[in-house]
Design a protein around this motif. Sequence first.
Motif, mmCIF file in Angstrom:
data_model
loop_
_atom_site.group_PDB
_atom_site.id
_atom_site.type_symbol
_atom_site.label_atom_id
_atom_site.label_comp_id
_atom_site.label_asym_id
_atom_site.label_seq_id
_atom_site.Cartn_x
_atom_site.Cartn_y
_atom_site.Cartn_z
ATOM 1 N N THR A 69 0.837 -1.205 0.000
ATOM 2 C CA THR A 69 0.000 0.000 0.000
ATOM 3 C C THR A 69 0.867 1.248 0.000
ATOM 4 O O THR A 69 0.618 2.206 -0.756
ATOM 5 N N ARG A 123 2.389 1.747 -3.434
ATOM 6 C CA ARG A 123 1.455 2.325 -4.408
ATOM 7 C C ARG A 123 1.236 3.797 -4.145
ATOM 8 O O ARG A 123 1.115 4.606 -5.082
ATOM 9 N N TRP A 126 -5.619 6.525 -3.922
ATOM 10 C CA TRP A 126 -5.650 5.589 -2.796
ATOM 11 C C TRP A 126 -5.878 4.166 -3.299
ATOM 12 O O TRP A 126 -6.852 3.922 -4.006
ATOM 13 N N PRO A 127 -4.989 3.223 -2.930
ATOM 14 C CA PRO A 127 -5.148 1.825 -3.385
ATOM 15 C C PRO A 127 -6.181 1.080 -2.510
ATOM 16 O O PRO A 127 -5.829 0.254 -1.665
ATOM 17 N N TRP A 128 -7.466 1.402 -2.776
ATOM 18 C CA TRP A 128 -8.519 0.829 -1.929
ATOM 19 C C TRP A 128 -8.541 -0.707 -1.921
ATOM 20 O O TRP A 128 -8.727 -1.318 -0.857
ATOM 21 N N THR A 175 -6.085 -2.813 -2.197
ATOM 22 C CA THR A 175 -5.000 -3.306 -1.346
ATOM 23 C C THR A 175 -5.284 -3.021 0.126
ATOM 24 O O THR A 175 -5.044 -3.872 1.004
ATOM 25 N N MET A 176 -5.803 -1.832 0.400
ATOM 26 C CA MET A 176 -6.136 -1.488 1.787
ATOM 27 C C MET A 176 -7.236 -2.397 2.336
ATOM 28 O O MET A 176 -7.195 -2.816 3.494
#
Length: 605
Positions: free
Chosen positions: A56, A59, A67-69, A71-72
């Motif tokens: 995260t 990225r 925002w890498p949603w 992955t989060m």
Amino acid sequence: MIPADQSPTAEAPPVQGRAALWSIMNPVRGQIRFAMLLAIGSAVLGLGAMGGLAFTVHRLLEAPGVWPWPTMAAVLACTAAAYSLRLIAFDQSHYAAFRLETILRTQLAEHLGSVSMGHVQAMGAGALSKVMYDDIKALHVFVADSTPLYARAYATPVATFFVLLWLDWRLALGATAVLVFGFGVLSLALRDQAEMTRRYNAAREGVSAAIIEYVQAMPVVRTFDSGQATFGRYQRALEAYLDMVMRWYRDAGFAARFSMATLNPMPTLAVLLWLGVWFSWHDSLAFSHWLAVLLVGTGMAESMLPMMMLKHMVDKVKLSVARIQQVMALPIQSAPAPGRAQIPTDASVRFEGVGFRYGEGDAEALRDVSFSVSPGAVTALVGPSGAGKSTVAKLIPRFWDVTAGRILVGGADVREMTADTLMGQVAFVFQDTFLFSGSIADNIRLGLPETAMDAVEAAARAAQAHDFITALPRGYDTPVGERGLFLSGGQRQRITIARAILQDHPILVLDEATAHADPENEAALVAALSALIRGKTVIVVAHRLATIRDADQILVFDRGRLTEAGRHQALVTAGGAYARLWRGYERAQHWALGEQVAATAGVTP
């Protein structure tokens, strides 16, 4: 009395290997393995969450505004799943521990029910209660709390190493080198661990035994000793324990402390930081990989200290397992084959060439003893202390098995009768009474729980116990307390006689119940015993010779041999061992304190 060195607990049980520890968990092995797999899954998901967090950050560094949603969300899911699996693993291990505790206590109780009463008495109530409660509780704690941790402690370093190897093999080797160095130092501290652990446990057991002896013997200590001898033993046990611990600490102190400091997460983190800076400076390591290594890498070291603690716990639990297996290894009494059990035809008792010794290599307690007791007859066993009287009495209901010859009850060999048949034929009344902590009525109807109250009261009346029972606050529903604590010795004895009257077995063995009674209680006990023995075959271990003058047969024992047999007057006239016992008894009856004091002072009373 059985010598202390013949008790199964006279020597500490040998410490069993790790295989024995895991084998005792066989009844719940599947559930434990499931809990350990869940714990491993939790550890792997935790590492996945750390890796996802590093990805995260990577990225975000590549695209700060995006925002890498996914992955989060994956990090959040891994974290939640890791905690969930960890909780479920502990739930499963606790369920397994409770099941194992129930199974082992049931197995121990069933096994002890098949072991001769002699072995049970030799082991002692204290040792057995420790095994059935403390040792099984220790195993419960290990299964419930430690098996998931055990799995995590071994799985986490392996999984972490492979993740580090995938991220950067150089950093993986650096973290591993720290741990290898720490374990190398630790091996110096553990070089004599087995012997030191044995000495440590022996010293700790010595302190426990000294404490129990000192506390239990407090009345005697205050009366005779002033605490010097008994407290001295306690003090010496404490000093031996302190000396052992201090020597162990000195021998392994520096190596142990240094290895613990090395296996702490901080040295591993320091190495990873230093190597990361070096490789990043030379543009050979991406920052995201370095961050992932820092987040994941300490997992190897964090598992080392729990692993060491678990090893110590395993060593302690192995002692408990050894004691449990020691009890389970007690030999069970032989039983007749199904359909081959013998049935007694009457209430006679016959000894044929009986020999007995308590243990291999011990002197014979009985040698070539032969006699017969006719149905309905009263037979008294007399002789000096240690002559074998109580041994004869306890062989009849198979508290021990003979080592030579045989014992017949109603014409049937006691070894070829089922336990229920034999116990239905023979009843015992001891000097030392035992009552359970329930009500008086429950203690009288012990073994016959469905007996009507009218029958219970009739037995109590015959035992001269009804009057004092009805005078109690709750009558027959009065709790007697643990071991009959709330009743006097004479009252407890009459309740046990009422119990024997209610069961109405045809053969009765008495270890003379009036031996320690005061005059008032003795009269009540004699009346109770008269009701109890009516119409029964009675074998009584006699301490007061006056109580057996009218016995149909008197058997005189000396050093394990039957030396004389006959009625009272004939034996007195014969002038043998019984005559000497009788003369000594008569002299004792005429002894008076005033006469003794006068004789000591040289004055004629």
